[in-house]
Design a protein around this motif. Structure first.
Motif, PDB file in Angstrom:
ATOM      1  N   ALA A 269       8.425   1.616   7.720  1.00 50.57           N
ATOM      2  CA  ALA A 269       9.738   1.904   7.145  1.00 50.57           C
ATOM      3  C   ALA A 269       9.651   1.935   5.615  1.00 50.57           C
ATOM      4  O   ALA A 269       8.629   1.564   5.038  1.00 50.57           O
ATOM      5  N   ASN A 270      10.730   2.320   4.974  1.00 48.72           N
ATOM      6  CA  ASN A 270      10.795   2.278   3.507  1.00 48.72           C
ATOM      7  C   ASN A 270      10.501   0.863   3.042  1.00 48.72           C
ATOM      8  O   ASN A 270      11.015  -0.099   3.605  1.00 48.72           O
ATOM      9  N   GLY A 271       9.670   0.762   2.035  1.00 46.39           N
ATOM     10  CA  GLY A 271       9.396  -0.549   1.455  1.00 46.39           C
ATOM     11  C   GLY A 271       8.391  -1.387   2.225  1.00 46.39           C
ATOM     12  O   GLY A 271       8.176  -2.562   1.903  1.00 46.39           O
ATOM     13  N   SER A 272       7.738  -0.817   3.241  1.00 47.92           N
ATOM     14  CA  SER A 272       6.805  -1.630   4.042  1.00 47.92           C
ATOM     15  C   SER A 272       5.423  -1.728   3.398  1.00 47.92           C
ATOM     16  O   SER A 272       4.573  -2.477   3.881  1.00 47.92           O
ATOM     17  N   GLY A 273       5.176  -0.976   2.328  1.00 51.09           N
ATOM     18  CA  GLY A 273       3.911  -1.147   1.595  1.00 51.09           C
ATOM     19  C   GLY A 273       2.949   0.038   1.691  1.00 51.09           C
ATOM     20  O   GLY A 273       1.813  -0.055   1.218  1.00 51.09           O
ATOM     21  N   LYS A 274       3.387   1.151   2.263  1.00 54.83           N
ATOM     22  CA  LYS A 274       2.480   2.301   2.459  1.00 54.83           C
ATOM     23  C   LYS A 274       1.907   2.823   1.133  1.00 54.83           C
ATOM     24  O   LYS A 274       0.700   2.998   0.998  1.00 54.83           O
ATOM     25  N   SER A 275       2.796   3.061   0.177  1.00 54.52           N
ATOM     26  CA  SER A 275       2.323   3.614  -1.101  1.00 54.52           C
ATOM     27  C   SER A 275       1.438   2.613  -1.829  1.00 54.52           C
ATOM     28  O   SER A 275       0.437   2.983  -2.449  1.00 54.52           O
ATOM     29  N   THR A 276       1.809   1.349  -1.743  1.00 55.53           N
ATOM     30  CA  THR A 276       1.005   0.309  -2.394  1.00 55.53           C
ATOM     31  C   THR A 276      -0.403   0.298  -1.807  1.00 55.53           C
ATOM     32  O   THR A 276      -1.402   0.221  -2.541  1.00 55.53           O
ATOM     33  N   LEU A 277      -0.481   0.416  -0.488  1.00 56.35           N
ATOM     34  CA  LEU A 277      -1.782   0.415   0.176  1.00 56.35           C
ATOM     35  C   LEU A 277      -2.636   1.602  -0.300  1.00 56.35           C
ATOM     36  O   LEU A 277      -3.817   1.439  -0.626  1.00 56.35           O
ATOM     37  N   LEU A 278      -2.033   2.780  -0.394  1.00 61.46           N
ATOM     38  CA  LEU A 278      -2.805   3.952  -0.843  1.00 61.46           C
ATOM     39  C   LEU A 278      -3.260   3.776  -2.294  1.00 61.46           C
ATOM     40  O   LEU A 278      -4.357   4.184  -2.659  1.00 61.46           O
ATOM     41  N   GLN A 279      -2.411   3.143  -3.109  1.00 62.56           N
ATOM     42  CA  GLN A 279      -2.813   2.938  -4.509  1.00 62.56           C
ATOM     43  C   GLN A 279      -3.966   1.943  -4.621  1.00 62.56           C
ATOM     44  O   GLN A 279      -4.820   2.071  -5.499  1.00 62.56           O
ATOM     45  N   LEU A 280      -3.994   0.985  -3.701  1.00 60.24           N
ATOM     46  CA  LEU A 280      -5.140   0.055  -3.667  1.00 60.24           C
ATOM     47  C   LEU A 280      -6.415   0.799  -3.276  1.00 60.24           C
ATOM     48  O   LEU A 280      -7.477   0.576  -3.854  1.00 60.24           O
ATOM     49  N   LEU A 281      -6.284   1.687  -2.269  1.00 59.61           N
ATOM     50  CA  LEU A 281      -7.461   2.448  -1.825  1.00 59.61           C
ATOM     51  C   LEU A 281      -7.948   3.381  -2.928  1.00 59.61           C
ATOM     52  O   LEU A 281      -9.124   3.717  -2.993  1.00 59.61           O
ATOM     53  N   ASP A 282      -7.044   3.781  -3.803  1.00 61.36           N
ATOM     54  CA  ASP A 282      -7.409   4.680  -4.896  1.00 61.36           C
ATOM     55  C   ASP A 282      -7.822   3.910  -6.162  1.00 61.36           C
ATOM     56  O   ASP A 282      -8.025   4.510  -7.213  1.00 61.36           O
ATOM     57  N   GLY A 283      -7.889   2.591  -6.068  1.00 63.72           N
ATOM     58  CA  GLY A 283      -8.339   1.798  -7.214  1.00 63.72           C
ATOM     59  C   GLY A 283      -7.388   1.813  -8.394  1.00 63.72           C
ATOM     60  O   GLY A 283      -7.796   1.599  -9.531  1.00 63.72           O
ATOM     61  N   LEU A 284      -6.113   2.045  -8.130  1.00 58.73           N
ATOM     62  CA  LEU A 284      -5.139   2.052  -9.226  1.00 58.73           C
ATOM     63  C   LEU A 284      -4.573   0.667  -9.456  1.00 58.73           C
ATOM     64  O   LEU A 284      -4.110   0.342 -10.544  1.00 58.73           O
ATOM     65  N   ILE A 285      -4.568  -0.126  -8.387  1.00 57.95           N
ATOM     66  CA  ILE A 285      -4.159  -1.525  -8.479  1.00 57.95           C
ATOM     67  C   ILE A 285      -5.180  -2.341  -7.688  1.00 57.95           C
ATOM     68  O   ILE A 285      -5.927  -1.778  -6.880  1.00 57.95           O
ATOM     69  N   PHE A 286      -5.205  -3.630  -7.938  1.00 53.63           N
ATOM     70  CA  PHE A 286      -6.212  -4.480  -7.297  1.00 53.63           C
ATOM     71  C   PHE A 286      -5.524  -5.643  -6.590  1.00 53.63           C
ATOM     72  O   PHE A 286      -4.471  -6.105  -7.038  1.00 53.63           O
ATOM     73  N   PRO A 287      -6.113  -6.124  -5.488  1.00 54.93           N
ATOM     74  CA  PRO A 287      -5.446  -7.185  -4.731  1.00 54.93           C
ATOM     75  C   PRO A 287      -5.304  -8.489  -5.530  1.00 54.93           C
ATOM     76  O   PRO A 287      -6.157  -8.797  -6.368  1.00 54.93           O
ATOM     77  N   ASP A 288      -4.236  -9.224  -5.256  1.00 50.84           N
ATOM     78  CA  ASP A 288      -4.076 -10.568  -5.837  1.00 50.84           C
ATOM     79  C   ASP A 288      -4.998 -11.536  -5.102  1.00 50.84           C
ATOM     80  O   ASP A 288      -5.460 -12.528  -5.651  1.00 50.84           O
ATOM     81  N   ALA A 289      -5.182 -11.254  -3.816  1.00 53.64           N
ATOM     82  CA  ALA A 289      -6.076 -12.075  -2.987  1.00 53.64           C
ATOM     83  C   ALA A 289      -6.664 -11.160  -1.933  1.00 53.64           C
ATOM     84  O   ALA A 289      -6.111 -10.106  -1.639  1.00 53.64           O
ATOM     85  N   GLY A 290      -7.814 -11.579  -1.374  1.00 55.16           N
ATOM     86  CA  GLY A 290      -8.484 -10.729  -0.404  1.00 55.16           C
ATOM     87  C   GLY A 290      -9.326  -9.683  -1.124  1.00 55.16           C
ATOM     88  O   GLY A 290      -9.463  -9.729  -2.354  1.00 55.16           O
ATOM     89  N   SER A 291      -9.910  -8.764  -0.351  1.00 54.46           N
ATOM     90  CA  SER A 291     -10.840  -7.817  -0.983  1.00 54.46           C
ATOM     91  C   SER A 291     -10.716  -6.408  -0.435  1.00 54.46           C
ATOM     92  O   SER A 291     -10.348  -6.197   0.718  1.00 54.46           O
ATOM     93  N   VAL A 292     -11.018  -5.459  -1.329  1.00 55.50           N
ATOM     94  CA  VAL A 292     -11.135  -4.045  -0.939  1.00 55.50           C
ATOM     95  C   VAL A 292     -12.560  -3.643  -1.288  1.00 55.50           C
ATOM     96  O   VAL A 292     -12.987  -3.790  -2.427  1.00 55.50           O
ATOM     97  N   GLU A 293     -13.293  -3.165  -0.275  1.00 60.65           N
ATOM     98  CA  GLU A 293     -14.644  -2.658  -0.535  1.00 60.65           C
ATOM     99  C   GLU A 293     -14.682  -1.188  -0.221  1.00 60.65           C
ATOM    100  O   GLU A 293     -14.026  -0.732   0.714  1.00 60.65           O
ATOM    101  N   ILE A 294     -15.438  -0.461  -1.015  1.00 58.82           N
ATOM    102  CA  ILE A 294     -15.679   0.948  -0.700  1.00 58.82           C
ATOM    103  C   ILE A 294     -17.180   1.187  -0.823  1.00 58.82           C
ATOM    104  O   ILE A 294     -17.801   0.725  -1.775  1.00 58.82           O
ATOM    105  N   PHE A 295     -17.734   1.878   0.167  1.00 58.88           N
ATOM    106  CA  PHE A 295     -19.178   2.131   0.242  1.00 58.88           C
ATOM    107  C   PHE A 295     -19.953   0.827  -0.008  1.00 58.88           C
ATOM    108  O   PHE A 295     -20.945   0.806  -0.720  1.00 58.88           O
ATOM    109  N   GLY A 296     -19.446  -0.284   0.523  1.00 58.72           N
ATOM    110  CA  GLY A 296     -20.166  -1.553   0.419  1.00 58.72           C
ATOM    111  C   GLY A 296     -20.055  -2.238  -0.933  1.00 58.72           C
ATOM    112  O   GLY A 296     -20.721  -3.251  -1.180  1.00 58.72           O
ATOM    113  N   ARG A 297     -19.234  -1.713  -1.822  1.00 57.83           N
ATOM    114  CA  ARG A 297     -19.092  -2.356  -3.136  1.00 57.83           C
ATOM    115  C   ARG A 297     -17.629  -2.746  -3.350  1.00 57.83           C
ATOM    116  O   ARG A 297     -16.725  -1.992  -2.951  1.00 57.83           O
ATOM    117  N   PHE A 298     -17.390  -3.900  -3.959  1.00 57.64           N
ATOM    118  CA  PHE A 298     -16.005  -4.307  -4.208  1.00 57.64           C
ATOM    119  C   PHE A 298     -15.342  -3.311  -5.149  1.00 57.64           C
ATOM    120  O   PHE A 298     -15.914  -2.946  -6.186  1.00 57.64           O
TER     121      PHE A 298
END
Ligand SMILES: Nc1ncnc2c1ncn2[C@@H]1O[C@H](COP(=O)(O)OP(=O)(O)OP(=O)(O)O)[C@@H](O)[C@H]1O
Ligand SMILES: [Mg+2]
Length: 269
Positions: free
Chosen positions: A40-69
């Protein structure tokens, strides 16, 4: 998982440390997958895509791409950053964020020029993208003077011009007429058939079956309510209803009022 591209573990993100947008997301995305992010609206979809695009970074937890943080240090590494930017492309939900040059043509050429792509290949690619999206007559126009749908097509063109392996699309069909919307869906399907990984955020259940094999449903709590094959999730009315992806329709027929649930799968008359 073979050919793992993104690996997210316990990802949390809040805006300004006070507006939670993602509250514990685990996700694995492999090469060549066709994935929908639903919610739904506001559920975090755009935020998630921006994390995958490296525009923002997690406050906690990790995002790895090709085995690198995927963190600030990685993106400050020019080598990594160049490869990352040429392999991953995000079409923003709001085209006004994507388009900032004074003409459409400059906007489309911006990414390939920044990345220093081969000139001859770049011209061929850009010409193909312009022809495919039918935006040849917009090239000299200012992006800010275009209609919403025209802006969206140009936004998509700016990303396709880079020819990334991984396409992140935020509500790519919003505001498009049926024929253009169909065309964008065909572009997504074709890109995936050529081996590209495509992640699309949408709340339009109409398009999901075609543009994704797997879906993640984000809940109002900004967590993953469920993930799995699209056809399975779309059959689960209770799941869709409780996540605000299906609404109750009221129909007035003379004196009687009928109420029934309605998915955004068919056009409603
Ligand atoms: N710039 C911002 N500042 C503060 N809070 C924000 C900002 N952007 C988003 N949020 C909040 O983060 C949460 C997730 O927003 P997000 O835009 O990721 O949702 P979404 O699923 O893409 O919604 P939509 O379907 O409306 O596009 C929402 O509660 C929203 O209010
Ligand atoms: Mg959004």
């Amino acid at each position: 998982m073979d050919d793992l591209i993104f690996r997210l573990r316990a990802v949390r993100f809040s805006y300004l440390n006070k507006y939670p947008a993602l509250c514990g997301i685990d996700m694995d995305i492999a090469g060549g997958q066709k994935i929908a992010i639903l919610g739904a609206n506001g559920s975090g979809k755009s935020t998630l895509l921006q994390l995958l695009d490296g525009l923002i970074f997690p406050d906690a937890g990790s995002v790895e791409i090709f085995g690198r943080f995927l963190d600030e240090a990685a993106l400050n590494d020019a080598d990594f950053s160049g490869r990352f930017r040429s392999r991953v492309g995000l079409v923003f939900q709001n085209p006004d964020i994507q388009l900032f040059c004074s003409t459409v043509k400059e906007d489309i050429l911006f990414g390939p020029l920044q990345l220093g792509l081969d000139r001859v290949k770049m011209k061929k690619r850009v010409d193909e993208v312009i022809a495919s999206l039918g935006i040849g007559d917009l090239l000299e126009r200012s992006p800010h003077q275009l209609s919403v749908g025209e802006k969206r097509k140009v936004s998509i063109a700016t990303v396709l011009a880079i020819d990334p392996d991984i396409l992140l699309l935020d509500e790519p069909t919003a505001g498009l007429d049926p024929q253009t919307s169909r065309h964008i869906m065909d572009i997504i399907i074709e890109a995936n058939e050529k081996g590209k990984t495509v992640v699309t955020a949408t709340h339009d259940l109409h398009i999901v079956e075609e543009i994704a094999d797997l879906a993640y449903i984000l809940s109002r709590e900004k967590k993953i309510a469920r993930s799995g094959p699209v056809e399975e999730l779309l059959k689960d009315e209770e799941l869709l209803r409780s996540n605000n992806l299906m609404h109750i329709h009221k129909h007035r027929h003379k004196d009687a009022v009928h109420i029934h649930p309605h998915q955004h799968l068919e056009h409603h008359i």
